[in-house]
Design a protein around this motif. Structure first.
Motif, PDB file in Angstrom:
ATOM      1  N   ASN A 134     -15.328-109.745  29.465  1.00  0.00           N
ATOM      2  CA  ASN A 134     -16.161-109.805  28.262  1.00  0.00           C
ATOM      3  C   ASN A 134     -17.326-108.861  28.515  1.00  0.00           C
ATOM      4  O   ASN A 134     -18.467-109.281  28.705  1.00  0.00           O
ATOM      5  CB  ASN A 134     -16.636-111.231  27.992  1.00  0.00           C
ATOM      6  CG  ASN A 134     -17.302-111.371  26.640  1.00  0.00           C
ATOM      7  OD1 ASN A 134     -17.226-110.482  25.800  1.00  0.00           O
ATOM      8  ND2 ASN A 134     -17.970-112.493  26.421  1.00  0.00           N
ATOM      9  N   GLY A 186     -17.157-106.446  24.635  1.00  0.00           N
ATOM     10  CA  GLY A 186     -17.192-107.729  23.945  1.00  0.00           C
ATOM     11  C   GLY A 186     -18.588-108.176  23.574  1.00  0.00           C
ATOM     12  O   GLY A 186     -18.753-109.106  22.787  1.00  0.00           O
ATOM     13  N   GLU A 232     -13.891-114.043  25.711  1.00  0.00           N
ATOM     14  CA  GLU A 232     -13.087-112.830  25.559  1.00  0.00           C
ATOM     15  C   GLU A 232     -12.259-112.966  24.281  1.00  0.00           C
ATOM     16  O   GLU A 232     -11.473-113.897  24.132  1.00  0.00           O
ATOM     17  CB  GLU A 232     -12.164-112.641  26.760  1.00  0.00           C
ATOM     18  CG  GLU A 232     -11.317-111.381  26.656  1.00  0.00           C
ATOM     19  CD  GLU A 232     -10.378-111.204  27.833  1.00  0.00           C
ATOM     20  OE1 GLU A 232     -10.149-110.054  28.242  1.00  0.00           O
ATOM     21  OE2 GLU A 232      -9.851-112.222  28.344  1.00  0.00           O
ATOM     22  N   SER A 269     -22.615-114.233  31.969  1.00  0.00           N
ATOM     23  CA  SER A 269     -21.194-114.357  31.642  1.00  0.00           C
ATOM     24  C   SER A 269     -20.438-114.708  32.908  1.00  0.00           C
ATOM     25  O   SER A 269     -20.788-114.247  33.995  1.00  0.00           O
ATOM     26  CB  SER A 269     -20.650-113.049  31.053  1.00  0.00           C
ATOM     27  OG  SER A 269     -19.248-113.117  30.864  1.00  0.00           O
TER      28      SER A 269
END
Length: 493
Positions: A256, A290, A380, A404
């Motif tokens: 991500n 992302g 994701e 993350s």
């Protein structure tokens, strides 16, 4: 007869020859139309056992062959990718939903992987070690034996060949399990290439199959190394199985990735980079951007420019039109993408553009103003979705980019490259790209991520490939048997 003549592989699997698999035939479908393009065989765990037994026998002769022979096969394979590029491109476009530029890039990369791997065959395989005894002491790299490769649907050629080619060049046999959704361009093509290049039968097998087939490959005692590319969820299972059977697993998993856009940059150019990072191949890339983390003073302008880029993208069937985005791979993935977008709107994100679909064609989508807990930002997506948040200081940018569980790729757009290097040192990721977007990959470079993105850069680059697909063996040699050897009785006192 064409290079990819279906009569060769129709309802077959490849074990050095084309044979019927016990799993029966599976349809090869075109996601853009739903049409059936052909039928391929599928493998069961029993097929895996037979393929690995054959691989063990074939690998001995392949490893014993001179390095010139292995290098020559890899060089011919690289040339074959290019000489049959037109036919292979058509399969990548139709089976995986790729636009033509992406399909051509996969083919060129496959050729490059084979040509680079050819040099591995003659690479030095050890080093002389210091020793306190009157003997020669050295270490050498020896083939692991049989390598299992499990590859996904999104870049079916690259994500297969990047493990297959170096493993073969270093003297291993390979059993490849491509994703059944792209098993022709991610499996059959490789079998045909290496078959035509003169690889001895049994050194490469291609076994499309379901999760049970993949599990059988991981636990098979003949397979000593697993190279897996796929989701973090599946990668956890592969890693656990491999660990339980005391074998190495090289895991390249989800991502991500963040694109940090600093103040003072050319906003339209930055938005162009961000659009590519989020929308290329419908966002179905582990390195996809992302999270767009943008300086507050330019965030509104960036969102507008990004939405303009998204709105100008042509979406359609890449086999029949010149488009920017093709279809999502299947309905299950499309439903997941759309659910994440809808949930993010419910969480407070503004849908700036997109968020709609026709069959498997999903419009490039921009979300802005939502909380960092919004699903399309925090998870994701694996779809063409670009969530944007803003930051007010470099410290906040670092905190957002670091927040993350993934740690694959990072892009920083800036007017101060050295300051960006200092910023990047504080963000745990496997790859950093300054004044570039997050989707960057080259044959000579190590590839891998931190956190739940994988177990580190284990794939790509000469040194990493040697480490990945060989074992280190320590050897000593004396001119004659000598030395103060003690007897058993004295040894146990």
């Amino acid at each position: 007869m064409t290079f990819m003549a279906e009569s060769d592989w129709c309802e077959k699997i490849y074990v050095g020859e084309w044979v019927s698999g016990e799993g029966g035939p599976i349809p090869v479908r075109e996601p853009a139309t739903g049409d059936e393009l052909g039928r391929l065989g599928s493998a069961t765990p029993a097929d895996v056992g037979r393929a690995t037994a054959r691989a063990v026998a074939a690998q001995r002769g392949w490893a014993a062959a001179g390095y010139q022979q292995r290098a020559a096969v890899l060089r011919r394979a690289g040339d074959l990718w290019l000489s049959h590029a037109g036919e292979i491109e058509e399969w990548i476009v139709r089976e995986s939903g790729s636009v033509r530029a992406k399909a051509r890039a996969e083919i060129e990369r496959a050729a490059d992987e084979c040509h680079e791997a050819a040099a591995l065959a003659s690479h030095p395989v050890g080093e002389v070690l210091r020793t306190q005894s009157p003997r020669l002491s050295f270490s050498r790299q020896v083939p692991v034996g049989v390598v299992g490769v499990i590859a996904p649907f999104n870049f079916p050629v690259i994500l297969s060949i990047r493990s297959v080619a170096p493993a073969l060049a270093l003297g291993n046999a390979v059993v490849l399990k491509p994703d059944p959704r792209t098993a022709v361009c991610g499996g059959v093509v490789l079998a045909r290439i290496f078959e035509a290049a003169g690889l001895p039968p049994g050194v490469l097998s291609v076994l499309p199959g379901d999760a049970a087939t993949g599990e059988a490959l991981v636990v098979d005692p003949a397979v000593r190394v697993i190279a897996f590319t796929g989701s973090t969820r599946a990668g956890r299972s592969v890693g656990q199985l491999a660990g339980a059977h005391l074998k190495r697993a090289h895991l390249e998993l989800g991502g991500n990735s963040a694109l940090v856009v600093m103040p003072g940059v050319d906003v339209r150019r930055a938005a162009g980079a961000g659009a590519f990072g989020s929308f290329h191949h419908q966002g179905q890339i582990c390195m996809a951007t992302g999270r767009h983390i943008v300086a507050a003073e330019i965030a509104d302008e960036y969102v507008a420019a990004l939405a303009e880029r998204a709105g100008s993208c042509a979406v359609g069937d890449p086999a029949t039109a010149d488009v920017d985005l093709g279809p999502i791979i299947d309905e299950r993935q499309l439903d997941r993408v759309h659910a994440l977008v809808a949930a993010s709107r419910d969480a407070g994100a503004e849908l700036v553009c997109g968020g709609r679909y026709d069959r498997l064609f999903y419009e490039p989508t921009v979300l802005a103003g939502g909380p960092v807990s919004a699903p399309a930002y925090a998870q994701e997506v694996f779809g063409p979705v670009a969530p944007v948040v803003r930051f007010s200081s470099p410290e906040e940018a670092v905190a957002l980019a670091s927040d993350s569980e993934y740690g694959l790729s990072l892009g920083i757009v800036t007017t101060d490259g050295l300051a960006a290097l200092e910023l990047a040192q504080r963000i745990p990721v496997g790859k950093v790209h300054i004044n570039d977007q997050t989707v960057v990959d080259e044959t000579p470079s190590p590839f891998g991520g931190m956190g739940v993105s994988g177990n580190g850069p284990r794939l790509g680059g000469l040194r990493h490939n040697v480490d990945a697909y060989t074992e280190t063996q320590w050897v000593t040699a004396r001119s004659r048997l000598s030395g103060p050897f003690i007897g058993l009785a004295e040894a146990v006192k």
